[in-house]
Write a protein that holds these residues in place. Structure first.
Motif, PDB file in Angstrom:
ATOM      1  N   ASP A  44     -59.426 -46.275 -76.548  1.00 54.20           N
ATOM      2  CA  ASP A  44     -58.910 -47.362 -77.375  1.00 54.20           C
ATOM      3  C   ASP A  44     -58.499 -46.847 -78.759  1.00 54.20           C
ATOM      4  OD1 ASP A  44     -59.420 -49.216 -75.387  1.00 54.20           O
ATOM      5  OD2 ASP A  44     -61.239 -50.006 -76.325  1.00 54.20           O
ATOM      6  N   GLN A  45     -57.438 -47.436 -79.289  1.00 49.10           N
ATOM      7  CA  GLN A  45     -57.044 -47.233 -80.684  1.00 49.10           C
ATOM      8  C   GLN A  45     -57.659 -48.399 -81.451  1.00 49.10           C
ATOM      9  OE1 GLN A  45     -55.053 -44.876 -82.262  1.00 49.10           O
ATOM     10  NE2 GLN A  45     -55.046 -43.706 -80.376  1.00 49.10           N
ATOM     11  N   VAL A  46     -58.489 -48.103 -82.431  1.00 46.30           N
ATOM     12  CA  VAL A  46     -59.196 -49.177 -83.126  1.00 46.30           C
ATOM     13  C   VAL A  46     -58.992 -49.091 -84.632  1.00 46.30           C
ATOM     14  CG1 VAL A  46     -60.923 -49.353 -81.315  1.00 46.30           C
ATOM     15  CG2 VAL A  46     -61.387 -47.881 -83.252  1.00 46.30           C
ATOM     16  N   ALA A  47     -59.036 -50.256 -85.268  1.00 42.60           N
ATOM     17  CA  ALA A  47     -59.029 -50.390 -86.722  1.00 42.60           C
ATOM     18  C   ALA A  47     -60.133 -51.396 -87.019  1.00 42.60           C
ATOM     19  CB  ALA A  47     -57.683 -50.864 -87.224  1.00 42.60           C
ATOM     20  N   VAL A  48     -61.303 -50.888 -87.372  1.00 35.67           N
ATOM     21  CA  VAL A  48     -62.515 -51.700 -87.446  1.00 35.67           C
ATOM     22  C   VAL A  48     -63.021 -51.771 -88.890  1.00 35.67           C
ATOM     23  CG1 VAL A  48     -64.838 -51.970 -86.518  1.00 35.67           C
ATOM     24  CG2 VAL A  48     -63.099 -50.875 -85.134  1.00 35.67           C
ATOM     25  N   PRO A  49     -63.334 -53.000 -89.357  1.00 34.94           N
ATOM     26  CA  PRO A  49     -63.906 -53.130 -90.702  1.00 34.94           C
ATOM     27  C   PRO A  49     -65.183 -52.316 -90.847  1.00 34.94           C
ATOM     28  CG  PRO A  49     -63.305 -55.286 -89.840  1.00 34.94           C
ATOM     29  CD  PRO A  49     -63.166 -54.302 -88.715  1.00 34.94           C
ATOM     30  N   PRO A  50     -65.431 -51.747 -91.989  1.00 32.62           N
ATOM     31  CA  PRO A  50     -64.704 -51.909 -93.237  1.00 32.62           C
ATOM     32  C   PRO A  50     -63.589 -50.890 -93.424  1.00 32.62           C
ATOM     33  CG  PRO A  50     -66.677 -50.686 -93.685  1.00 32.62           C
ATOM     34  CD  PRO A  50     -66.679 -51.015 -92.200  1.00 32.62           C
ATOM     35  N   PHE A  51     -63.229 -50.183 -92.374  1.00 27.29           N
ATOM     36  CA  PHE A  51     -62.191 -49.153 -92.470  1.00 27.29           C
ATOM     37  C   PHE A  51     -60.951 -49.542 -91.671  1.00 27.29           C
ATOM     38  CE2 PHE A  51     -66.366 -47.014 -92.733  1.00 27.29           C
ATOM     39  CZ  PHE A  51     -66.301 -46.651 -94.065  1.00 27.29           C
ATOM     40  N   GLU A  52     -60.601 -50.820 -91.678  1.00 24.92           N
ATOM     41  CA  GLU A  52     -59.486 -51.292 -90.865  1.00 24.92           C
ATOM     42  C   GLU A  52     -58.135 -50.741 -91.302  1.00 24.92           C
ATOM     43  OE1 GLU A  52     -60.454 -54.661 -93.760  1.00 24.92           O
ATOM     44  OE2 GLU A  52     -61.587 -53.242 -92.588  1.00 24.92           O
ATOM     45  N   ALA A  53     -58.057 -50.132 -92.464  1.00 20.35           N
ATOM     46  CA  ALA A  53     -56.800 -49.523 -92.914  1.00 20.35           C
ATOM     47  C   ALA A  53     -56.507 -48.222 -92.169  1.00 20.35           C
ATOM     48  CB  ALA A  53     -56.844 -49.264 -94.413  1.00 20.35           C
ATOM     49  N   VAL A  54     -57.500 -47.722 -91.442  1.00 23.02           N
ATOM     50  CA  VAL A  54     -57.364 -46.463 -90.715  1.00 23.02           C
ATOM     51  C   VAL A  54     -57.465 -46.740 -89.225  1.00 23.02           C
ATOM     52  CG1 VAL A  54     -58.378 -44.185 -90.342  1.00 23.02           C
ATOM     53  CG2 VAL A  54     -58.430 -45.212 -92.619  1.00 23.02           C
ATOM     54  N   SER A  55     -56.488 -46.279 -88.457  1.00 26.11           N
ATOM     55  CA  SER A  55     -56.536 -46.404 -87.007  1.00 26.11           C
ATOM     56  C   SER A  55     -57.258 -45.184 -86.444  1.00 26.11           C
ATOM     57  CB  SER A  55     -55.121 -46.493 -86.432  1.00 26.11           C
ATOM     58  OG  SER A  55     -55.179 -46.618 -85.040  1.00 26.11           O
ATOM     59  N   LEU A  56     -58.217 -45.433 -85.583  1.00 26.83           N
ATOM     60  CA  LEU A  56     -59.041 -44.367 -85.019  1.00 26.83           C
ATOM     61  C   LEU A  56     -58.808 -44.275 -83.524  1.00 26.83           C
ATOM     62  CD1 LEU A  56     -61.438 -42.344 -85.344  1.00 26.83           C
ATOM     63  CD2 LEU A  56     -62.951 -44.290 -84.990  1.00 26.83           C
ATOM     64  N   ASP A  57     -58.520 -43.077 -83.040  1.00 23.94           N
ATOM     65  CA  ASP A  57     -58.351 -42.822 -81.608  1.00 23.94           C
ATOM     66  C   ASP A  57     -59.710 -42.438 -81.045  1.00 23.94           C
ATOM     67  OD1 ASP A  57     -57.718 -41.968 -79.050  1.00 23.94           O
ATOM     68  OD2 ASP A  57     -56.631 -40.190 -79.729  1.00 23.94           O
ATOM     69  N   LEU A  58     -60.351 -43.364 -80.327  1.00 20.77           N
ATOM     70  CA  LEU A  58     -61.682 -43.069 -79.796  1.00 20.77           C
ATOM     71  C   LEU A  58     -61.673 -41.878 -78.849  1.00 20.77           C
ATOM     72  CD1 LEU A  58     -63.391 -46.508 -79.092  1.00 20.77           C
ATOM     73  CD2 LEU A  58     -63.646 -44.990 -81.044  1.00 20.77           C
ATOM     74  N   GLY A  59     -60.589 -41.687 -78.132  1.00 24.20           N
ATOM     75  CA  GLY A  59     -60.516 -40.559 -77.204  1.00 24.20           C
ATOM     76  C   GLY A  59     -60.751 -39.216 -77.878  1.00 24.20           C
ATOM     77  N   ALA A  60     -60.466 -39.128 -79.174  1.00 29.58           N
ATOM     78  CA  ALA A  60     -60.674 -37.875 -79.914  1.00 29.58           C
ATOM     79  C   ALA A  60     -62.154 -37.611 -80.191  1.00 29.58           C
ATOM     80  CB  ALA A  60     -59.895 -37.900 -81.217  1.00 29.58           C
TER      81      ALA A  60
END
Length: 70
Positions: A44-60
Protein backbone atom coordinates in the motif's frame (compact mmCIF):
# COMPACT_ATOMS: atom_id res chain seq x y z
CA UNK A 1 1.32 -2.65 26.73
CA UNK A 2 2.66 0.66 25.41
CA UNK A 3 -0.61 2.17 24.21
CA UNK A 4 -1.98 3.00 27.70
CA UNK A 5 1.38 4.50 28.65
CA UNK A 6 1.45 6.64 25.51
CA UNK A 7 -2.13 7.75 26.19
CA UNK A 8 -1.17 8.70 29.76
CA UNK A 9 1.54 11.00 28.39
CA UNK A 10 -0.84 12.30 25.70
CA UNK A 11 1.10 11.07 22.68
CA UNK A 12 -1.33 12.00 19.91
CA UNK A 13 -0.52 9.37 17.26
CA UNK A 14 0.97 5.89 17.20
CA UNK A 15 1.84 3.53 14.41
CA UNK A 16 2.11 -0.19 15.07
CA UNK A 17 4.20 -2.00 12.48
CA UNK A 18 4.21 -5.79 12.18
CA UNK A 19 6.83 -6.94 9.68
CA UNK A 20 5.72 -10.59 9.91
CA UNK A 21 2.19 -9.63 8.81
CA UNK A 22 3.50 -6.81 6.59
CA UNK A 23 1.02 -4.47 8.23
CA UNK A 24 0.86 -0.93 9.60
CA UNK A 25 -1.92 0.12 11.98
CA UNK A 26 -2.32 3.83 12.78
CA UNK A 27 -4.17 5.31 15.76
CA UNK A 28 -4.87 8.78 17.12
CA UNK A 29 -5.69 9.74 20.68
CA UNK A 30 -9.17 11.20 21.16
CA UNK A 31 -10.36 12.11 24.69
CA UNK A 32 -8.02 9.51 26.19
CA UNK A 33 -9.06 6.67 23.87
CA UNK A 34 -7.25 5.29 20.85
CA UNK A 35 -9.18 5.56 17.56
CA UNK A 36 -7.96 3.50 14.60
CA UNK A 37 -7.36 5.81 11.65
CA UNK A 38 -6.10 3.19 9.22
CA UNK A 39 -4.88 -0.31 8.64
CA UNK A 40 -2.55 -0.84 5.70
CA UNK A 41 -0.66 -3.83 4.34
CA UNK A 42 1.78 -5.23 1.81
CA UNK A 43 2.56 -2.66 -0.89
CA UNK A 44 0.00 0.00 0.00
CA UNK A 45 0.96 3.63 -0.62
CA UNK A 46 0.00 5.47 2.55
CA UNK A 47 -0.10 9.05 3.83
CA UNK A 48 -0.87 8.70 7.53
CA UNK A 49 -1.16 11.44 10.18
CA UNK A 50 0.81 13.10 11.56
CA UNK A 51 3.02 12.68 8.49
CA UNK A 52 0.30 12.80 5.83
CA UNK A 53 2.39 15.20 3.73
CA UNK A 54 4.69 12.26 2.95
CA UNK A 55 3.59 9.25 0.92
CA UNK A 56 5.13 6.03 2.19
CA UNK A 57 5.53 2.86 0.11
CA UNK A 58 5.01 0.05 2.61
CA UNK A 59 6.55 -2.44 0.21
CA UNK A 60 9.92 -0.75 0.79
CA UNK A 61 9.76 -1.68 4.50
CA UNK A 62 9.50 -5.43 4.14
CA UNK A 63 12.02 -8.04 3.14
CA UNK A 64 11.27 -9.51 -0.26
CA UNK A 65 9.04 -12.57 -0.12
CA UNK A 66 10.91 -15.79 -0.67
CA UNK A 67 9.56 -18.13 -3.32
CA UNK A 68 7.82 -21.24 -1.99
CA UNK A 69 9.66 -24.39 -2.97
CA UNK A 70 7.47 -27.35 -3.78
Amino acid sequence: IKMPLYAHYEVQYIWLIDPAKRMLEAYRLDAGAWIEIGRFADTDQVAVPPFEAVSLDLGALWEPRRPVLV
